[in-house]
Every structure is written in C-alpha cells, then in structure tokens.
Design an enzyme around this catalytic site. Structure first.
Site, PDB file in Angstrom:
ATOM      1  N   ASN A 210      15.684  22.778   5.217  1.00  0.00           N
ATOM      2  CA  ASN A 210      16.581  22.409   4.120  1.00  0.00           C
ATOM      3  C   ASN A 210      17.568  23.548   3.887  1.00  0.00           C
ATOM      4  O   ASN A 210      17.535  24.555   4.581  1.00  0.00           O
ATOM      5  CB  ASN A 210      15.774  22.091   2.854  1.00  0.00           C
ATOM      6  CG  ASN A 210      14.936  23.274   2.439  1.00  0.00           C
ATOM      7  OD1 ASN A 210      15.452  24.321   2.092  1.00  0.00           O
ATOM      8  ND2 ASN A 210      13.614  23.126   2.499  1.00  0.00           N
ATOM      9  N   ASP A 279       8.291  19.112   2.091  1.00  0.00           N
ATOM     10  CA  ASP A 279       7.170  18.284   1.634  1.00  0.00           C
ATOM     11  C   ASP A 279       6.394  17.690   2.809  1.00  0.00           C
ATOM     12  O   ASP A 279       5.208  17.419   2.700  1.00  0.00           O
ATOM     13  CB  ASP A 279       7.699  17.153   0.737  1.00  0.00           C
ATOM     14  CG  ASP A 279       8.217  17.707  -0.579  1.00  0.00           C
ATOM     15  OD1 ASP A 279       7.594  18.661  -1.093  1.00  0.00           O
ATOM     16  OD2 ASP A 279       9.244  17.218  -1.076  1.00  0.00           O
ATOM     17  N   LYS A 289      10.272  20.748  24.875  1.00  0.00           N
ATOM     18  CA  LYS A 289      11.496  20.229  24.261  1.00  0.00           C
ATOM     19  C   LYS A 289      11.617  18.707  24.437  1.00  0.00           C
ATOM     20  O   LYS A 289      11.488  18.205  25.565  1.00  0.00           O
ATOM     21  CB  LYS A 289      12.696  20.937  24.895  1.00  0.00           C
ATOM     22  CG  LYS A 289      13.976  20.684  24.188  1.00  0.00           C
ATOM     23  CD  LYS A 289      15.108  21.486  24.809  1.00  0.00           C
ATOM     24  CE  LYS A 289      16.428  20.995  24.253  1.00  0.00           C
ATOM     25  NZ  LYS A 289      17.558  21.483  25.000  1.00  0.00           N
ATOM     26  N   LYS A 341       1.003  20.015 -11.976  1.00  0.00           N
ATOM     27  CA  LYS A 341       0.592  21.124 -11.101  1.00  0.00           C
ATOM     28  C   LYS A 341      -0.203  22.178 -11.860  1.00  0.00           C
ATOM     29  O   LYS A 341      -0.713  23.125 -11.251  1.00  0.00           O
ATOM     30  CB  LYS A 341       1.820  21.764 -10.440  1.00  0.00           C
ATOM     31  CG  LYS A 341       2.637  20.787  -9.572  1.00  0.00           C
ATOM     32  CD  LYS A 341       3.532  21.522  -8.579  1.00  0.00           C
ATOM     33  CE  LYS A 341       4.427  20.539  -7.831  1.00  0.00           C
ATOM     34  NZ  LYS A 341       5.023  21.078  -6.620  1.00  0.00           N
TER      35      LYS A 341
HETATM   36  O1  C5P Z   1       7.158  19.158  -6.303  1.00  0.00           O
HETATM   37  P1  C5P Z   1       8.355  20.004  -6.072  1.00  0.00           P
HETATM   38  O2  C5P Z   1       8.630  20.285  -4.623  1.00  0.00           O
HETATM   39  O3  C5P Z   1       9.611  19.582  -6.783  1.00  0.00           O
HETATM   40  O4  C5P Z   1       7.948  21.379  -6.758  1.00  0.00           O
HETATM   41  C1  C5P Z   1       8.736  22.522  -6.664  1.00  0.00           C
HETATM   42  C2  C5P Z   1       7.881  23.735  -6.880  1.00  0.00           C
HETATM   43  O5  C5P Z   1       6.686  23.648  -6.138  1.00  0.00           O
HETATM   44  C3  C5P Z   1       8.546  25.002  -6.400  1.00  0.00           C
HETATM   45  O6  C5P Z   1       8.068  26.063  -7.216  1.00  0.00           O
HETATM   46  C4  C5P Z   1       8.036  25.135  -4.960  1.00  0.00           C
HETATM   47  O7  C5P Z   1       8.052  26.479  -4.530  1.00  0.00           O
HETATM   48  C5  C5P Z   1       6.627  24.611  -5.080  1.00  0.00           C
HETATM   49  N1  C5P Z   1       6.120  23.908  -3.887  1.00  0.00           N
HETATM   50  C6  C5P Z   1       5.116  24.470  -3.141  1.00  0.00           C
HETATM   51  N2  C5P Z   1       4.598  23.794  -2.055  1.00  0.00           N
HETATM   52  C7  C5P Z   1       5.079  22.578  -1.721  1.00  0.00           C
HETATM   53  C8  C5P Z   1       6.103  21.985  -2.485  1.00  0.00           C
HETATM   54  C9  C5P Z   1       6.616  22.665  -3.546  1.00  0.00           C
HETATM   55  O8  C5P Z   1       4.694  25.592  -3.438  1.00  0.00           O
HETATM   56  N3  C5P Z   1       4.570  21.942  -0.672  1.00  0.00           N
END
Ligand code: C5P
Length: 405
Positions: A210, A279, A289, A341
C-alpha cells in the site's frame, strides 16, 4: 535552586573563531550553579587565552594528555568519570571528524572516548565545510552513536559567507543543557512502534502493498525517543532514514512484523501501531516468478494476523495505541475499533478531499479513548507526533499511578 546546581560539566573548546564566545558559556553555566572544567585543544588556544577561562571557571584549564603534573592531579580518566555532561562548543570540523573516528589523539577526544556522560556538540565552521559530505557523514555517525547536536545556526559567517555553520548563541547552548537535565515524559520506558507498509509476497519479485510512506510512524518514534523512551521501531519497507538513537528492526510482511513485535512485547511499556499492515496476503506465494501465460490470474488471499489486537490481548499488555485511517464515519468507526481491539487510545486520520495523509508532511489527527476525544488539529507530522507522545505519556503515567495504589 539553579537548574544546573552542582552539575559537573566539561566544556570542550576546539579551534575556531567562535571560541571567543566560550567565555560567555562558562559564565552562564556558573550562573546556573554548574561546576565547569574547561578542556581545550591546541588550536583553541590560538583563539582564546586559557587564563580567561580559568578566571571565569575558577579551575585550571586542561589542555594536554601528556602533562605529568596535570595528570597526577585529575587525570584524563578521572575527568571522564567526573563529568555529568560534556559539551563541545565550538566543535570544529576537524574535532568532529576525530570524534566520529573514535580517535584519542588529544586530551579532549580521549575524555570523550572514555566517558559515559552524555556528549553535546555545538558545531561552528564555514558553511562549505558544514555541508561537505564527509562532515555530514561524521555528524550522522555521531548522532547515531547518541551524541546530541546543538545547532548549528544559519546566517552571516566570520569568513563572509552566509549559510549554516554558525555556532548557537551561548544562551541557547546553556538553555539546551538545562532542558536536557529535566525529567522527560517517557524516561525509563520501553516503547515499541510499528511503521510503514507491509509487503506480502506474490512470488520472489512481486508483492502486494500500500502507499504508506512511514513518515507518521517515524515521527512518532523520534518524538518518543526525544521524550526519553528507549524506542524499538519495527518498520516495513520505506524510503526513510531511521531516526537516530532508536533500535531499528526492518521487516517485510505482516507475519515478519508480528514476529518482531512478539520479541519485544515482554519488556514493552507502550505499544503504538502506526503501520499500515496489509489485511490479506497471498495464500500460496509462488516459489518462482509467475509467468504471463494466461489472460487472467486468480489470487487466493488469506487474512493476516491483527498485530495490534494481539498485543492488546496479551496478558502482560502494554499501554496500547492504534491508528485508524477512515474515509466515512471516521469517529464512530474509530470508536468501534478502539473497543473491538481493546485499545487504550486510537488516533484517527480522516481521509477526505482536504486530508490525504499518504506520503504528505502533514496530517489531521483526532485522539479517542473510552473517556474522551481530543482534536489535535491539522499540523506537521512532527508536531502531531510530539503532541501524541505527550498525551500518551500522561495517560500511561495516570494508569500506572492508579494501578500502584
Ligand atoms: O483494522 P484497521 O486496519 O483499520 O486498524 C488499524 C490499526 O491496526 C493500526 O494501528 C494498524 O497498525 C493496526 N493493524 C495491525 N495489524 C493488522 C491490521 C491493522 O497491527 N493486521
């Protein structure tokens, strides 16, 4: 009580025209209650007389490593042990190079090498010498070693040039030393911060990622270190230089990031998840490759671990802070994330036409906890990071003083 009462300060003076201002530094340090030992290089003596500094500090000036009469009193190792703080003002390009090289070629470099006291440098030199790659490389080395830099200022120089390289004014140098003697908000704490994007491998040469630049997370790491914390920055791939004075762990994927965070979490007091963690990751990264033989390719993606949520669920959880980038319903969505969370605090970026923080130097943050909501407004990422760290520090200390009673 004066702010530097009984503080043992070694004032190192090296060869440069700004050395005439060192007399004023001694006078101001003494005014603040410090005990000052002046150590001069040979070159410094061409610019200011040792007798002037002896009269102002009330102590004989030291200038030689090989002077048996002086060394039989307070020898170079005793000076190094005696010091609570060493400040070199002015610090010439030559002295900076010798210090960066770890040399012990005269009394001042030897004292610096032997001491465990903090060292601050106030560089003073021609702008061309300051901007020179070798000087900048030496400064990078020294700041990475934990030496702090006071200045230089910019402006008209004794040689007629205009630019960076002027020594800070004596009053500013002494003010910096007084500030560094104060208790800082995160002194004695361990802070772990994640930053940047993650790269999820598709094959050995491609990845899903990203647009996170890492700027916000790196600014938070620098602010936490400036507040006295011992900082570990776990970062996905970015183009940024890690801030000085922190521990840096480079990672690629979310799984690597989780493993690095898990190694830190035992001894962590505050965790701040700033990373834009992917995610999902490809279920089965190809071992070689992927060739473009077919018109379309279907990727199967699987969920990545939520690092932040896992930290918050840890039985020995640190004070846990998350970030949320939201396009719609930013505040209610972030509040929901805070609860889901199990966080202590969440910092929300609202992404819209006026605020797109990706890659930008600025951002707009709102902080949300169970108890309150604070709009930090729109500002540079550096200023927002300092504000965020101040908020975290006071909430962390409040939580701990309640737990202790
Ligand atoms: O759920 P979302 O991605 O919006 O949450 C954002 C927060 O969660 C940020 O602090 C990000 O660093 C953390 N995060 C994480 N591991 C993931 C997804 C998000 O630590 N897999």
């Amino acid at each position: 009580m004066p702010l530097l009462a009984e503080k043992h300060i070694v004032l190192g003076i090296t060869g440069g025209i700004a050395a005439y201002k060192s007399a004023e530094i001694v006078r101001r340090l003494i005014e603040q209650g410090a005990v000052v030992q002046v150590v001069m290089t040979e070159a410094a003596k061409a610019f200011i007389a040792p007798l002037t500094l002896q009269a102002l500090s009330g102590r004989p000036v030291r200038d030689s490593l090989l002077d048996p009469s002086a060394e039989s009193g307070m020898g170079h190792i005793e000076i190094a042990r005696w010091a609570d703080q060493i400040v070199i003002a002015p610090a010439s390009a030559d002295f900076i190079a010798r210090l960066a090289g770890g040399m012990a070629s005269d009394l001042l470099t030897t004292v610096c090498l032997a001491t465990s006291a903090p060292i601050a440098l106030a560089p003073a030199m021609n702008q061309g010498m300051w901007n020179n790659t070798a000087t900048q490389r030496n400064i990078d080395t020294l700041t990475a070693d934990g030496v702090s830099l006071l200045g230089p200022a910019s402006g008209a120089q004794a040689c007629g040039d205009v630019g960076p390289g002027r020594m800070l004014e004596p009053a500013d140098i002494v003010n910096h030393l007084m500030d560094s003697g104060k208790v800082r908000a995160l002194d004695g704490t361990n802070v772990t911060i994640t930053a940047g994007p993650t790269w999820e491998a598709l094959d050995p040469v491609r990845a899903l990622s990203n647009h996170s630049s890492g700027k916000m997370g790196y600014a938070v790491a620098a602010a936490a270190a400036a507040a006295g914390a011992s900082v570990t920055l776990v970062s996905g791939p970015t183009a940024l230089k890690p801030p000085s004075g922190i521990r840096y762990q480079a990672v690629q994927s979310a799984e690597d990031m989780l493993a690095a965070v898990e190694r830190e979490i035992e001894d962590c007091d505050v965790f701040i998840g700033v990373a834009a963690v992917a995610d999902y990751r490809p279920a089965q990264p190809a071992s070689s490759k992927i060739k473009k033989h077919s018109e379309s390719v279907t990727l199967e993606l699987v969920r990545n671990p939520d690092i932040l949520a896992l930290v918050a669920q840890n039985p020995k959880r640190p004070f846990t802070v998350g970030f949320a980038a939201e396009t719609d319903q930013a505040i209610p969505n972030a509040r929901d994330k805070l609860q889901r969370k199990g966080l202590d605090l969440i910092a929300v970026n609202q992404i819209n036409a006026t605020n797109n923080p990706f890659g930008s130097e600025e951002n707009h943050l709102v902080l949300i906890s169970e108890m309150d909501e604070i709009d930090l407004g729109r500002d540079s990422k550096t200023a927002l990071a300092e504000h965020l760290i101040a908020e975290i520090a006071h909430r962390y200390h409040d939580q701990h003083s309640t737990q202790d009673h």
